[in-house]
Design a protein around this motif. Structure first.
Motif, short mmCIF file in Angstrom:
data_model
loop_
_atom_site.label_atom_id
_atom_site.label_comp_id
_atom_site.label_asym_id
_atom_site.label_seq_id
_atom_site.Cartn_x
_atom_site.Cartn_y
_atom_site.Cartn_z
N ALA A 81 0.94 -1.73 -0.17
CA ALA A 81 0.46 0.40 0.18
C ALA A 81 0.31 1.08 0.33
O ALA A 81 0.69 2.56 -0.34
CB ALA A 81 -1.02 0.20 1.29
N ARG A 82 1.92 1.76 0.96
CA ARG A 82 3.03 1.98 1.03
C ARG A 82 3.20 2.46 -0.38
O ARG A 82 3.69 3.71 -0.88
CB ARG A 82 3.71 2.20 1.78
CG ARG A 82 3.67 2.31 3.54
CD ARG A 82 4.41 2.64 4.37
NE ARG A 82 5.60 1.44 3.93
CZ ARG A 82 5.41 0.17 4.87
NH1 ARG A 82 4.37 -0.36 5.64
NH2 ARG A 82 5.92 -0.56 4.55
N ALA A 83 4.21 1.57 -1.61
CA ALA A 83 4.49 1.62 -2.48
C ALA A 83 3.60 2.14 -3.54
O ALA A 83 3.62 2.68 -4.36
CB ALA A 83 4.40 0.27 -3.49
N HIS A 84 2.26 1.73 -3.37
CA HIS A 84 1.28 1.95 -4.25
C HIS A 84 1.30 3.45 -3.74
O HIS A 84 0.73 4.60 -4.59
CB HIS A 84 -0.26 1.51 -3.77
CG HIS A 84 -1.28 2.06 -4.51
ND1 HIS A 84 -2.48 2.95 -4.50
CD2 HIS A 84 -1.74 1.91 -5.82
CE1 HIS A 84 -3.21 3.17 -4.79
NE2 HIS A 84 -2.89 3.07 -6.54
N ALA A 85 1.03 4.28 -2.51
CA ALA A 85 0.37 5.36 -2.85
C ALA A 85 1.93 6.52 -2.77
O ALA A 85 1.57 7.78 -2.94
CB ALA A 85 0.80 6.16 -0.66
N PHE A 86 3.14 5.38 -2.66
CA PHE A 86 4.37 6.29 -3.93
C PHE A 86 4.75 6.93 -4.86
O PHE A 86 5.39 6.85 -5.28
CB PHE A 86 5.66 5.95 -3.08
CG PHE A 86 5.87 5.54 -1.27
CD1 PHE A 86 5.17 7.32 -0.73
CD2 PHE A 86 7.01 4.73 -1.38
CE1 PHE A 86 5.64 6.96 1.01
CE2 PHE A 86 6.78 5.38 0.63
CZ PHE A 86 6.26 6.42 1.29
N SER A 87 3.49 6.68 -5.48
CA SER A 87 3.83 6.19 -7.29
C SER A 87 2.63 6.91 -7.99
O SER A 87 2.47 5.76 -9.10
CB SER A 87 4.39 4.21 -7.53
OG SER A 87 5.40 4.47 -7.00
N ALA A 88 2.11 7.90 -7.54
CA ALA A 88 0.86 8.25 -9.06
C ALA A 88 1.61 9.04 -9.62
O ALA A 88 2.99 8.87 -10.53
CB ALA A 88 0.11 9.59 -7.98
N GLY A 89 0.64 8.46 -10.87
CA GLY A 89 1.56 8.61 -12.54
C GLY A 89 0.00 8.29 -13.08
O GLY A 89 -1.02 7.69 -13.17
N LYS A 90 0.86 8.45 -14.45
CA LYS A 90 -0.33 7.87 -15.84
C LYS A 90 -0.12 6.18 -16.61
O LYS A 90 0.56 6.11 -17.06
CB LYS A 90 0.07 8.98 -16.92
CG LYS A 90 -0.15 10.38 -16.46
CD LYS A 90 0.42 11.38 -17.81
CE LYS A 90 -0.36 12.53 -17.46
NZ LYS A 90 -0.48 13.14 -18.29
N TYR A 91 -0.86 5.07 -15.41
CA TYR A 91 -1.04 4.27 -16.14
C TYR A 91 -1.51 3.54 -15.61
O TYR A 91 -2.32 4.12 -14.29
CB TYR A 91 0.83 3.10 -15.27
CG TYR A 91 0.76 3.84 -13.51
CD1 TYR A 91 -0.09 3.27 -12.61
CD2 TYR A 91 1.47 4.42 -13.74
CE1 TYR A 91 0.12 3.35 -11.84
CE2 TYR A 91 2.12 5.30 -11.76
CZ TYR A 91 1.07 4.82 -11.09
OH TYR A 91 1.35 5.16 -9.81
N ASP A 92 -1.92 2.27 -16.11
CA ASP A 92 -3.43 1.44 -15.64
C ASP A 92 -3.71 1.65 -13.97
O ASP A 92 -2.80 0.45 -13.21
CB ASP A 92 -3.62 0.46 -16.21
CG ASP A 92 -4.41 -0.59 -15.53
OD1 ASP A 92 -6.47 0.01 -16.62
OD2 ASP A 92 -4.82 -1.76 -14.62
N PRO A 93 -4.93 1.86 -13.10
CA PRO A 93 -4.12 1.90 -11.78
C PRO A 93 -4.66 -0.04 -11.16
O PRO A 93 -3.91 -0.24 -10.52
CB PRO A 93 -5.89 2.48 -11.24
CG PRO A 93 -6.53 2.63 -12.15
CD PRO A 93 -5.57 2.93 -14.12
N GLU A 94 -5.51 -0.43 -12.19
CA GLU A 94 -5.39 -2.09 -11.88
C GLU A 94 -4.27 -2.79 -11.78
O GLU A 94 -3.63 -3.36 -10.79
CB GLU A 94 -6.56 -2.72 -12.71
CG GLU A 94 -6.63 -4.00 -12.26
CD GLU A 94 -7.62 -4.92 -13.38
OE1 GLU A 94 -8.59 -6.13 -13.09
OE2 GLU A 94 -8.13 -4.46 -14.53
N ALA A 95 -3.52 -2.27 -12.52
CA ALA A 95 -2.12 -3.12 -12.73
C ALA A 95 -0.77 -2.55 -12.04
O ALA A 95 -0.94 -3.82 -11.43
CB ALA A 95 -1.68 -2.88 -14.42
N TYR A 96 -1.21 -1.71 -12.16
CA TYR A 96 -0.66 -1.36 -10.93
C TYR A 96 -0.53 -1.35 -8.85
O TYR A 96 0.44 -1.76 -8.45
CB TYR A 96 0.60 0.28 -10.83
CG TYR A 96 1.34 0.62 -9.86
CD1 TYR A 96 2.36 0.23 -9.95
CD2 TYR A 96 0.86 1.80 -8.92
CE1 TYR A 96 3.21 1.06 -8.55
CE2 TYR A 96 2.32 1.61 -8.22
CZ TYR A 96 3.88 1.50 -8.25
OH TYR A 96 4.27 1.71 -7.56
#
Length: 262
Positions: A81-96
């Protein structure tokens, strides 16, 4: 078949593997003179769809058993969850999001000690099979699988990597050892650690590192270590994890409160 639409959707778009090349002259969100717009933790798409719920083990008994064996108190899910929070960007949210949830699944006891494969490779296969079994398309499963396989290719300097794979590497290394922390702002780090406490993550993950090295000295994690590493030699990687200057202040606060990893 890999469709043109999915190349963009799942971020098979290539970027340089070496972060020093990728980030050269790029703006950052942290440091003394931030030049990148900050974002709020709760602006992120924490998806609540069936595949995500199943991957968390909320509806799938098998997945639930797997995650419960990762570490006490859901530590790996919080790290994800922290890795997810540190990585906003233009990519498919489901994949990331799936990359974040599954990237350390290979350290579960049911996998780490029952396969001779490195934990990243076994975990990537587990994630790919799970996604396909639960209705995800092959391009999605492959994007997640490749990102997980390569998420600890920290010392690879040449070549390219998928965008989603690079984001996963950067986010996990920030949380694990504090490298490239200038990419994110201090307020976001603090909000993320409040929302997803580390619970002495450094000590627990360092223990996992030593466990895998002892079980299979040929594992990919050994790329962090001296040539010919064997039991009794201190681990460079475990040392870096435990000496994470960025996160030590939060771990120290937890120690004062008596929070333990298990």
């Amino acid at each position: 078949m890999l469709t043109d639409n999915n190349i963009e959707k799942y971020r098979y778009t290539l970027v340089p593997r070496d972060p020093d090349v990728l980030l050269k002259d790029r703006p950052t969100a942290g440091g003394a003179n931030p030049t990148q717009a900050d974002y709020d933790l709760y602006q992120l798409p924490f998806l609540d769809i069936e595949l995500i719920r199943r991957s968390k083990g909320l509806h799938s008994e098998g997945a639930q058993r797997a995650h419960l064996q990762l570490q006490p108190q859901g530590l790996h899910l919080r790290h994800g969850a922290r890795a997810h929070a540190f990585s906003a960007g233009k990519y498919d949210p489901e994949a990331y999001y799936l990359c974040c949830l599954f990237h350390d699944i290979g350290t579960a006891d049911r996998y780490l000690s029952t396969t001779k494969m490195s934990f990243e490779f076994k975990g990537a296969i587990v994630a790919r099979e799970f996604i396909l079994e639960h209705g995800g398309e092959e391009d999605l499963a492959d994007a997640v699988c490749e990102a997980i396989i390569r998420h600890q290719d920290i010392f690879v300097k040449g070549g390219n990597i998928t965008a989603v794979g690079q984001v996963l590497q950067l986010a996990t290394i920030i949380d694990n050892v504090g490298l490239h922390a200038n990419l994110i702002s201090k307020p976001l780090i603090e909000a993320t650690v409040r929302a997803f406490p580390r619970l002495q993550w450094a000590n627990c993950f360092a223990g996992v590192i030593y466990k895998e090295l002892a079980l299979k000295s040929w594992c990919h994690t050994s790329t962090f270590e001296v040539l010919g590493w064997k039991e009794g030699i201190a681990s460079n990687f475990a040392r870096d994890v435990k000496e994470n200057i960025l996160m030590n202040q939060y771990d120290q606060s937890e120690r004062m409160l008596g929070v333990r990893c298990g």
